[in-house]
Design a protein around this motif. Structure first.
Motif, PDB file in Angstrom:
ATOM      1  N   TYR A  50       0.938  -1.367  -0.044  1.00 30.80           N
ATOM      2  CA  TYR A  50      -0.396  -0.443  -0.058  1.00 30.80           C
ATOM      3  C   TYR A  50       0.655   1.422   0.313  1.00 30.80           C
ATOM      4  O   TYR A  50       0.734   2.586  -0.678  1.00 30.80           O
ATOM      5  CB  TYR A  50      -1.102  -0.062   1.305  1.00 30.80           C
ATOM      6  CG  TYR A  50      -1.943  -1.012   0.766  1.00 30.80           C
ATOM      7  CD1 TYR A  50      -2.366  -1.724  -0.167  1.00 30.80           C
ATOM      8  CD2 TYR A  50      -3.088  -0.537   2.144  1.00 30.80           C
ATOM      9  CE1 TYR A  50      -3.225  -2.395   0.172  1.00 30.80           C
ATOM     10  CE2 TYR A  50      -4.453  -1.283   2.100  1.00 30.80           C
ATOM     11  CZ  TYR A  50      -4.256  -2.185   1.175  1.00 30.80           C
ATOM     12  OH  TYR A  50      -5.885  -3.193   0.926  1.00 30.80           O
ATOM     13  N   GLY A  51       2.102   1.135   0.712  1.00 31.10           N
ATOM     14  CA  GLY A  51       3.166   2.032   0.962  1.00 31.10           C
ATOM     15  C   GLY A  51       3.343   2.891  -0.993  1.00 31.10           C
ATOM     16  O   GLY A  51       2.812   3.495  -1.574  1.00 31.10           O
ATOM     17  N   PRO A  52       4.339   2.101  -1.294  1.00 32.57           N
ATOM     18  CA  PRO A  52       4.859   2.093  -2.566  1.00 32.57           C
ATOM     19  C   PRO A  52       3.353   2.732  -3.705  1.00 32.57           C
ATOM     20  O   PRO A  52       3.133   3.460  -4.328  1.00 32.57           O
ATOM     21  CB  PRO A  52       5.710   1.480  -3.110  1.00 32.57           C
ATOM     22  CG  PRO A  52       5.558   0.508  -1.904  1.00 32.57           C
ATOM     23  CD  PRO A  52       4.917   0.945  -0.925  1.00 32.57           C
ATOM     24  N   ASP A  53       2.744   1.355  -3.492  1.00 30.06           N
ATOM     25  CA  ASP A  53       1.644   1.353  -4.614  1.00 30.06           C
ATOM     26  C   ASP A  53       0.427   2.866  -4.508  1.00 30.06           C
ATOM     27  O   ASP A  53      -0.106   3.376  -5.294  1.00 30.06           O
ATOM     28  CB  ASP A  53       0.687  -0.086  -4.824  1.00 30.06           C
ATOM     29  CG  ASP A  53       1.655  -1.257  -5.073  1.00 30.06           C
ATOM     30  OD1 ASP A  53       2.591  -1.091  -5.444  1.00 30.06           O
ATOM     31  OD2 ASP A  53       0.691  -2.275  -5.136  1.00 30.06           O
ATOM     32  N   GLY A  54       0.111   3.545  -2.983  1.00 25.60           N
ATOM     33  CA  GLY A  54       0.107   4.528  -3.019  1.00 25.60           C
ATOM     34  C   GLY A  54       0.274   5.410  -3.248  1.00 25.60           C
ATOM     35  O   GLY A  54      -0.125   6.181  -4.311  1.00 25.60           O
ATOM     36  N   LEU A  55       1.628   5.385  -3.417  1.00 23.23           N
ATOM     37  CA  LEU A  55       2.192   6.871  -3.395  1.00 23.23           C
ATOM     38  C   LEU A  55       2.291   6.622  -5.208  1.00 23.23           C
ATOM     39  O   LEU A  55       2.207   8.084  -5.826  1.00 23.23           O
ATOM     40  CB  LEU A  55       3.729   6.208  -3.651  1.00 23.23           C
ATOM     41  CG  LEU A  55       3.732   6.826  -1.728  1.00 23.23           C
ATOM     42  CD1 LEU A  55       5.378   6.550  -1.274  1.00 23.23           C
ATOM     43  CD2 LEU A  55       3.453   8.222  -1.218  1.00 23.23           C
ATOM     44  N   GLU A  56       2.621   5.851  -5.845  1.00 22.57           N
ATOM     45  CA  GLU A  56       2.229   5.863  -7.439  1.00 22.57           C
ATOM     46  C   GLU A  56       1.607   5.890  -7.730  1.00 22.57           C
ATOM     47  O   GLU A  56       1.081   6.606  -8.924  1.00 22.57           O
ATOM     48  CB  GLU A  56       2.582   4.267  -7.459  1.00 22.57           C
ATOM     49  CG  GLU A  56       2.535   4.296  -9.439  1.00 22.57           C
ATOM     50  CD  GLU A  56       3.171   2.874  -9.898  1.00 22.57           C
ATOM     51  OE1 GLU A  56       3.021   2.645 -10.897  1.00 22.57           O
ATOM     52  OE2 GLU A  56       3.865   2.132  -8.921  1.00 22.57           O
ATOM     53  N   LEU A  57       0.066   6.063  -7.444  1.00 21.95           N
ATOM     54  CA  LEU A  57      -1.809   6.203  -7.716  1.00 21.95           C
ATOM     55  C   LEU A  57      -1.078   7.963  -7.627  1.00 21.95           C
ATOM     56  O   LEU A  57      -2.123   8.259  -8.579  1.00 21.95           O
ATOM     57  CB  LEU A  57      -2.440   5.348  -7.043  1.00 21.95           C
ATOM     58  CG  LEU A  57      -2.750   4.032  -7.007  1.00 21.95           C
ATOM     59  CD1 LEU A  57      -3.188   3.472  -5.916  1.00 21.95           C
ATOM     60  CD2 LEU A  57      -3.065   3.825  -9.131  1.00 21.95           C
ATOM     61  N   MET A  58      -1.257   8.214  -6.286  1.00 20.90           N
ATOM     62  CA  MET A  58      -1.078   9.803  -6.143  1.00 20.90           C
ATOM     63  C   MET A  58      -0.355  10.551  -6.714  1.00 20.90           C
ATOM     64  O   MET A  58      -0.719  11.467  -7.291  1.00 20.90           O
ATOM     65  CB  MET A  58      -0.911   9.740  -5.061  1.00 20.90           C
ATOM     66  CG  MET A  58      -2.108   9.156  -3.842  1.00 20.90           C
ATOM     67  SD  MET A  58      -1.894  10.178  -1.737  1.00 20.90           S
ATOM     68  CE  MET A  58      -0.795   8.987  -1.251  1.00 20.90           C
ATOM     69  N   GLU A  59       1.269   9.744  -7.504  1.00 20.43           N
ATOM     70  CA  GLU A  59       1.839  10.795  -7.936  1.00 20.43           C
ATOM     71  C   GLU A  59       0.867  10.931  -9.620  1.00 20.43           C
ATOM     72  O   GLU A  59       1.350  11.479 -10.470  1.00 20.43           O
ATOM     73  CB  GLU A  59       2.940  10.132  -8.531  1.00 20.43           C
ATOM     74  CG  GLU A  59       3.940  10.894  -9.161  1.00 20.43           C
ATOM     75  CD  GLU A  59       5.433   9.831  -9.050  1.00 20.43           C
ATOM     76  OE1 GLU A  59       6.412  11.198  -8.542  1.00 20.43           O
ATOM     77  OE2 GLU A  59       5.325   9.406  -8.234  1.00 20.43           O
ATOM     78  N   GLU A  60       0.498   9.929  -9.551  1.00 23.16           N
ATOM     79  CA  GLU A  60      -0.254   9.695 -11.396  1.00 23.16           C
ATOM     80  C   GLU A  60      -1.539  10.863 -11.258  1.00 23.16           C
ATOM     81  O   GLU A  60      -2.500  10.661 -11.619  1.00 23.16           O
ATOM     82  CB  GLU A  60      -0.962   8.225 -11.555  1.00 23.16           C
ATOM     83  CG  GLU A  60       0.088   7.150 -11.409  1.00 23.16           C
ATOM     84  CD  GLU A  60      -0.437   5.685 -12.137  1.00 23.16           C
ATOM     85  OE1 GLU A  60      -1.794   5.333 -11.818  1.00 23.16           O
ATOM     86  OE2 GLU A  60       0.564   5.039 -11.932  1.00 23.16           O
ATOM     87  N   GLY A  61      -1.813  11.175 -10.251  1.00 25.78           N
ATOM     88  CA  GLY A  61      -3.086  12.173 -10.107  1.00 25.78           C
ATOM     89  C   GLY A  61      -4.674  12.134  -9.087  1.00 25.78           C
ATOM     90  O   GLY A  61      -4.821  12.552  -8.920  1.00 25.78           O
ATOM     91  N   LYS A  62      -4.240  10.762  -8.764  1.00 26.03           N
ATOM     92  CA  LYS A  62      -5.448  10.071  -8.168  1.00 26.03           C
ATOM     93  C   LYS A  62      -5.494  10.868  -6.726  1.00 26.03           C
ATOM     94  O   LYS A  62      -3.901  11.001  -6.179  1.00 26.03           O
ATOM     95  CB  LYS A  62      -5.253   8.516  -7.739  1.00 26.03           C
ATOM     96  CG  LYS A  62      -5.660   7.682  -8.963  1.00 26.03           C
ATOM     97  CD  LYS A  62      -6.763   7.884  -9.658  1.00 26.03           C
ATOM     98  CE  LYS A  62      -6.402   7.011 -11.210  1.00 26.03           C
ATOM     99  NZ  LYS A  62      -5.712   7.230 -11.925  1.00 26.03           N
ATOM    100  N   THR A  63      -6.105  11.061  -6.133  1.00 21.34           N
ATOM    101  CA  THR A  63      -6.474  11.491  -4.755  1.00 21.34           C
ATOM    102  C   THR A  63      -6.325  10.996  -3.524  1.00 21.34           C
ATOM    103  O   THR A  63      -6.616   8.842  -3.787  1.00 21.34           O
ATOM    104  CB  THR A  63      -8.059  12.088  -4.857  1.00 21.34           C
ATOM    105  OG1 THR A  63      -8.737  11.370  -4.008  1.00 21.34           O
ATOM    106  CG2 THR A  63      -8.483  13.517  -5.758  1.00 21.34           C
ATOM    107  N   ALA A  64      -6.144  11.385  -2.494  1.00 22.62           N
ATOM    108  CA  ALA A  64      -6.225   9.875  -1.296  1.00 22.62           C
ATOM    109  C   ALA A  64      -6.789   9.057  -1.169  1.00 22.62           C
ATOM    110  O   ALA A  64      -6.604   8.086  -1.033  1.00 22.62           O
ATOM    111  CB  ALA A  64      -5.682  10.531   0.408  1.00 22.62           C
ATOM    112  N   GLN A  65      -8.208   9.196  -1.670  1.00 21.73           N
ATOM    113  CA  GLN A  65      -9.271   8.037  -1.578  1.00 21.73           C
ATOM    114  C   GLN A  65      -9.606   7.706  -2.562  1.00 21.73           C
ATOM    115  O   GLN A  65     -10.250   6.713  -2.291  1.00 21.73           O
ATOM    116  CB  GLN A  65     -10.848   9.318  -1.455  1.00 21.73           C
ATOM    117  CG  GLN A  65     -12.138   8.035  -1.179  1.00 21.73           C
ATOM    118  CD  GLN A  65     -12.110   7.798   0.229  1.00 21.73           C
ATOM    119  OE1 GLN A  65     -11.811   8.256   0.865  1.00 21.73           O
ATOM    120  NE2 GLN A  65     -12.045   6.494   0.750  1.00 21.73           N
TER     121      GLN A  65
END
Length: 280
Positions: A50-65
């Motif tokens: 969840y750490g690296p994958d969550g950061l990757e998603l947010m870097e792509e423009g996804k919000t935290a939610q």
């Protein structure tokens, strides 16, 4: 068996996490962050991805939610997961799976998300949230105050063992070589949050900058104290010396103690360095 808070400071762009757990070395598992992207706390039956994958998603423009929703949708073990996230726009979200052990839950607010599992009570999370909302100071100070308040309100049902704080900032690392602004851990201690606060204060002493009001002229009582304690610590052979001898000895002390960031022009001393010298 963990409680944490992730946060964002819009003034500085800092992102970070503070966490405590009845688990050795919690700082090696729970906190993840990247400057300009976001911060993640992954816990309960933690899924470290969840750490690296969550950061990757947010870097792509996804919000935290949005990032949390995507992660849990793909995770068959989501019912036992807990995660808090904040993105670089200050959007925050928290998730607690239905099978996390009681008490478990979280609260998201402006620029933060607080969460915990196997807690004494829900007041632990409420205290973290309310303290963060009402506190002032740097992001690190606010996160530590919130963590300390969570412990005072109940904390981890199983007790205390380790704590950590991780803050990222663009070029915030040593020599501006990376974004690791503050990365401090207490891996095994009977009172890890208080110990983490103590270490954080030392970190600020070593790496903080001198405040204008703390610049002291080396004369009178200030000079007497410097001579006395440099002599006590073996930097001076005598407790009364000339200016050159004093300057040389003080410079040696400052360099040995790693206070180069607080080294001032000849004839001046940072009050915080003087206080450290007196109390060493």
């Amino acid at each position: 068996m963990t409680f944490s808070i992730v946060g964002f400071d819009p003034k500085t762009g800092e992102l970070g996490i503070a966490v405590q757990s009845k688990f050795i070395g919690v700082g090696s598992v729970v906190p993840w962050a990247k400057a300009g992207v976001g911060a993640v706390a992954t816990q309960a039956l933690a899924n470290p991805a969840y750490g690296p994958d969550g950061l990757e998603l947010m870097e792509e423009g996804k919000t935290a939610q949005e990032a949390i929703d995507i992660l849990i949708s793909k995770d068959e073990g989501r019912s036992e997961r807990q995660v808090g996230m904040v993105d670089a726009n200050g959007n925050a979200a928290t998730y607690t799976g239905e099978d996390c052990l009681y008490w478990a839950g979280g609260r998201a607010g402006k620029h933060y998300a607080a969460q915990g599992n196997i807690l004494v009570n829900e007041q632990t999370v409420e205290a973290m949230a309310e303290t963060f909302e009402k506190s002032n100071g740097s992001l690190a100070e606010r996160l530590l105050q919130a963590l300390d308040a969570g412990q005072a309100a109940g904390g981890d049902k199983r007790g205390m063992q380790s704590a950590a704080i991780y803050i990222v900032k663009e070029k915030g690392g040593y020599a501006e070589a990376n974004d690791r602004f503050i990365d401090l851990r207490v891996d095994d201690h009977p009172d890890p949050i208080k110990e983490l606060i103590r270490i954080y204060n030392l970190h600020q002493l070593y790496f903080g900058t001198t405040k204008e009001e703390n610049i002291l002229t080396i004369d009178g009582e200030v000079r007497h104290n410097i001579e006395k304690h440099l002599h006590r610590l073996g930097f001076l052979e005598n407790s009364s010396v000339d200016n050159e001898q004093l300057h040389k000895a003080l410079t040696s002390f400052i360099h040995i103690e790693n206070f180069e960031e607080r080294e001032l022009e000849k004839g001046k001393i940072d009050k915080e360095v003087l206080d450290f010298l007196i109390n060493k």
